[in-house]
Design a protein around this motif. Structure first.
Motif, mmCIF file in Angstrom:
data_model
loop_
_atom_site.group_PDB
_atom_site.id
_atom_site.type_symbol
_atom_site.label_atom_id
_atom_site.label_comp_id
_atom_site.label_asym_id
_atom_site.label_seq_id
_atom_site.Cartn_x
_atom_site.Cartn_y
_atom_site.Cartn_z
ATOM 1 N N LEU A 100 18.573 -15.847 13.994
ATOM 2 C CA LEU A 100 19.471 -15.440 12.978
ATOM 3 C C LEU A 100 20.889 -15.976 13.155
ATOM 4 O O LEU A 100 21.614 -16.763 12.226
ATOM 5 C CB LEU A 100 19.676 -13.792 12.776
ATOM 6 C CG LEU A 100 18.415 -13.164 12.070
ATOM 7 C CD1 LEU A 100 18.524 -11.560 12.283
ATOM 8 C CD2 LEU A 100 18.530 -13.653 10.748
ATOM 9 N N VAL A 110 19.745 -16.131 4.344
ATOM 10 C CA VAL A 110 20.829 -15.648 5.357
ATOM 11 C C VAL A 110 21.255 -17.121 5.918
ATOM 12 O O VAL A 110 20.315 -17.561 6.773
ATOM 13 C CB VAL A 110 20.288 -14.561 6.384
ATOM 14 C CG1 VAL A 110 21.213 -14.351 7.534
ATOM 15 C CG2 VAL A 110 19.940 -13.277 5.470
ATOM 16 N N LEU A 166 19.702 -8.282 5.402
ATOM 17 C CA LEU A 166 19.131 -8.045 6.644
ATOM 18 C C LEU A 166 18.500 -6.717 6.505
ATOM 19 O O LEU A 166 19.196 -5.781 6.111
ATOM 20 C CB LEU A 166 20.170 -8.149 7.601
ATOM 21 C CG LEU A 166 20.916 -9.526 7.863
ATOM 22 C CD1 LEU A 166 21.959 -9.264 9.045
ATOM 23 C CD2 LEU A 166 19.938 -10.600 8.526
ATOM 24 N N ASP A 170 16.511 -6.596 11.717
ATOM 25 C CA ASP A 170 17.288 -7.432 11.747
ATOM 26 C C ASP A 170 18.613 -7.316 12.377
ATOM 27 O O ASP A 170 19.342 -8.072 13.184
ATOM 28 C CB ASP A 170 17.458 -8.168 10.618
ATOM 29 C CG ASP A 170 16.096 -9.129 10.127
ATOM 30 O OD1 ASP A 170 15.301 -9.391 11.099
ATOM 31 O OD2 ASP A 170 16.048 -9.292 8.897
ATOM 32 N N ARG A 171 19.228 -6.230 11.895
ATOM 33 C CA ARG A 171 20.739 -5.724 12.204
ATOM 34 C C ARG A 171 20.567 -5.416 13.443
ATOM 35 O O ARG A 171 21.663 -5.816 14.392
ATOM 36 C CB ARG A 171 21.176 -4.637 11.477
ATOM 37 C CG ARG A 171 21.434 -5.014 9.821
ATOM 38 C CD ARG A 171 21.920 -3.765 9.249
ATOM 39 N NE ARG A 171 21.884 -3.767 7.649
ATOM 40 C CZ ARG A 171 21.193 -2.987 6.745
ATOM 41 N NH1 ARG A 171 20.939 -1.852 7.236
ATOM 42 N NH2 ARG A 171 21.060 -3.224 5.509
#
Ligand code: HEM
Ligand code: HEM
Length: 181
Positions: A100, A110, A166, A170-171
């Motif tokens: 990411l 993203v 997200l 993902d965070r």
């Protein structure tokens, strides 16, 4: 005077160190301030007092500070060398976090975090804060705050879309990866 406000506070204002640490290093959900760009730090204090960024503790502190104190405190923390005490703490997938940060995830719209936040997440100028070695629980929480709208202070709404795109997983992944730098 600034150093004493930061370390001891005044009759009306709690010391910054009581929450952000003696070296501005932060802890868990309290961000590291040391080494962030002064203009970014000052903007955040204004945002807390305007309410475009919601935090009960910081709203009170920010509203109690004069413009001169805001400038001085922002310069004070900006000039401190940043201790890299942060460690991954959220059981995030570091490989996913690295992807990411470096390449983004175009299936979710993203962009790579480092497009804006600089090579290795060191930050770019006054507008794009450094993320490397920031406290992971704090980072994950900010992404959730943008997703939910409690923080709606990023220029052009840049971070709101990213926060929403997200997942919670993902965070945690990207926050742990950034903490590992
Ligand atoms: C966030 C400055 C005192 C708790 C922040 C931020 C700044 C700041 C600039 C945003 C940092 C960023 O965006 O990376 C200061 C200064 C203080 C002070 C200059 C002293 C005058 C305190 C105190 C507390 C506190 C006394 C605890 C009672 C927090 C928390 C956040 C924060 C929890 C994160 C809020 C959120 O989740 O959005 N502070 N702070 N701070 N501060 Fe302070
Ligand atoms: C602020 C994370 C991508 C623009 C922030 C902050 C975090 C963050 C945690 C707040 C830092 C703090 O409070 O100290 C991320 C992550 C990204 C990403 C994890 C990738 C998934 C981007 C991109 C852009 C961008 C691609 C530009 C298009 C900004 C700006 C701010 C910011 C302008 C400052 C907002 C303000 O003034 O408060 N980002 N970011 N970010 N980000 Fe990102």
């Amino acid at each position: 005077a600034t150093a004493s406000l930061a370390s001891q506070g005044t009759a009306n204002i709690w010391s910054c160190a009581s929450c952000h640490g003696d070296k501005g290093e932060g802890t868990q959900t309290v961000p590291r301030l040391a080494g962030l760009a002064p203009a970014y730090l000052a903007k955040q204090l204004h945002d807390f007092s305007k309410g475009t960024r919601i935090s009960d503790s910081m709203a009170y502190v920010a509203k109690s500070l004069s413009e001169t104190q805001i400038t001085e405190l922002a310069n004070y923390y900006g000039a401190m060398s940043s201790p890299s005490g942060a460690q991954p703490a959220l059981k995030g997938d570091l490989a996913r976090g690295e992807k990411l940060a470096l390449s983004g995830d175009y299936s979710k719209n993203v962009p790579a975090c480092f497009t804006c936040h600089g090579t290795s997440g060191i930050g770019v100028g006054a507008q794009f804060p450094g993320l490397a070695a920031q406290q992971p629980a704090y980072i994950a929480h900010q992404l959730a705050m943008w997703a939910g709208g409690a923080r709606h202070n990023s220029p052009l709404g840049l971070m709101a879309g990213i926060g929403k795109a997200l997942s919670d997983e993902d965070r945690r992944a990207v926050a742990d990866y950034l903490a590992s730098l």
